[in-house]
Scaffold this motif. Structure first.
Motif, PDB file in Angstrom:
ATOM      1  N   SER A   2      23.685  29.148  41.695  1.00 40.43           N
ATOM      2  CA  SER A   2      24.336  28.537  42.870  1.00 40.43           C
ATOM      3  C   SER A   2      23.500  27.988  43.623  1.00 40.43           C
ATOM      4  O   SER A   2      22.165  28.301  43.369  1.00 40.43           O
ATOM      5  CB  SER A   2      25.405  29.340  43.674  1.00 40.43           C
ATOM      6  N   ASP A   3      23.655  27.134  44.641  1.00 45.92           N
ATOM      7  CA  ASP A   3      22.708  26.765  45.580  1.00 45.92           C
ATOM      8  C   ASP A   3      22.004  27.946  46.185  1.00 45.92           C
ATOM      9  O   ASP A   3      22.489  29.048  46.567  1.00 45.92           O
ATOM     10  CB  ASP A   3      23.293  26.074  46.571  1.00 45.92           C
ATOM     11  N   ASP A   6      22.926  29.926  49.000  1.00 46.84           N
ATOM     12  CA  ASP A   6      24.050  30.701  48.813  1.00 46.84           C
ATOM     13  C   ASP A   6      23.641  31.892  48.097  1.00 46.84           C
ATOM     14  O   ASP A   6      24.611  32.857  48.184  1.00 46.84           O
ATOM     15  CB  ASP A   6      25.015  29.979  48.016  1.00 46.84           C
ATOM     16  N   SER A   7      22.725  32.206  47.676  1.00 48.46           N
ATOM     17  CA  SER A   7      22.436  33.587  47.041  1.00 48.46           C
ATOM     18  C   SER A   7      20.926  33.905  46.993  1.00 48.46           C
ATOM     19  O   SER A   7      20.023  32.896  47.229  1.00 48.46           O
ATOM     20  CB  SER A   7      22.829  33.450  45.604  1.00 48.46           C
ATOM     21  N   LYS A  61      32.962  29.657  46.869  1.00 41.62           N
ATOM     22  CA  LYS A  61      31.396  30.316  46.889  1.00 41.62           C
ATOM     23  C   LYS A  61      31.053  30.771  45.647  1.00 41.62           C
ATOM     24  O   LYS A  61      29.773  31.123  45.468  1.00 41.62           O
ATOM     25  CB  LYS A  61      31.281  31.264  48.243  1.00 41.62           C
TER      26      LYS A  61
END
Length: 171
Positions: A2-3, A6-7, A61
């Motif tokens: 993911s972006d 975001d993680s 998400k």
């Protein structure tokens, strides 16, 4: 994945049958069916976890992870750095549908600095559906869908450069 914001995990490339074969000593680590925490403990004197993020998130998400988990109102997200003798060895991301937390699995949201493997592999009703192997540049990763009493959770692990996966022969 993911972006990156975001993680804690960077985007990973999941391997297919068309990719070159994984070196045997690396594959031995990545296909470990037991507790990775226990395996790491064979290579250091002290394992500890640095929690980075623990919270509920919504399905939007999840990005590509959504394909590996059933629909749920919300998911418990836990991101950690696993340290071996104070060296960062692994980035871990666990995503757990809310329904998996029912039936005595509520402890998963209160692990704090306890390694996930210590909890999971103490439970008799743990099964693994699959392990996918991935990469980020020269680093190896794996993604596993596990089941506790038949209910799924998704665990993604990125093995960092100091990890014994890169420096030891198979046990």
């Amino acid at each position: 994945m993911s972006d990156p914001k975001d993680s804690i995990l960077p985007p990973l490339k999941w391997l297919s049958d068309q990719d070159p074969p994984v070196p045997t000593h690396i594959k031995d680590w990545l296909m470990e069916l037991g507790s990775m925490t226990r395996r790491f403990e064979n290579h250091c004197t002290y394992i500890h976890i640095k929690p980075q993020r623990e919270c509920f998130i919504t399905r939007d998400k999840l990005k590509e992870e959504a394909a590996h988990l059933p629909k749920s109102t919300r998911y418990w997200l836990r991101e950690v750095i696993l340290m071996g003798d104070n060296q960062p060895w692994l980035l871990g991301r666990t995503v757990i549908p809310q329904e998996t937390l029912f039936e005595h699995n509520e402890a998963l949201i209160n692990l704090g600095d306890v390694p996930l493997g210590r909890y999971l592999f103490s439970i008799d009703k743990l099964t693994r559906d699959y392990i996918h192997i991935g990469r980020k540049d020269t680093l190896w990763a794996r993604r596993s869908r596990l089941r506790l009493t038949g209910k799924p959770l998704l665990l993604t692990e990125l093995f960092l450069a100091a990890s014994p996966l890169y420096t030891t022969n198979p046990i």
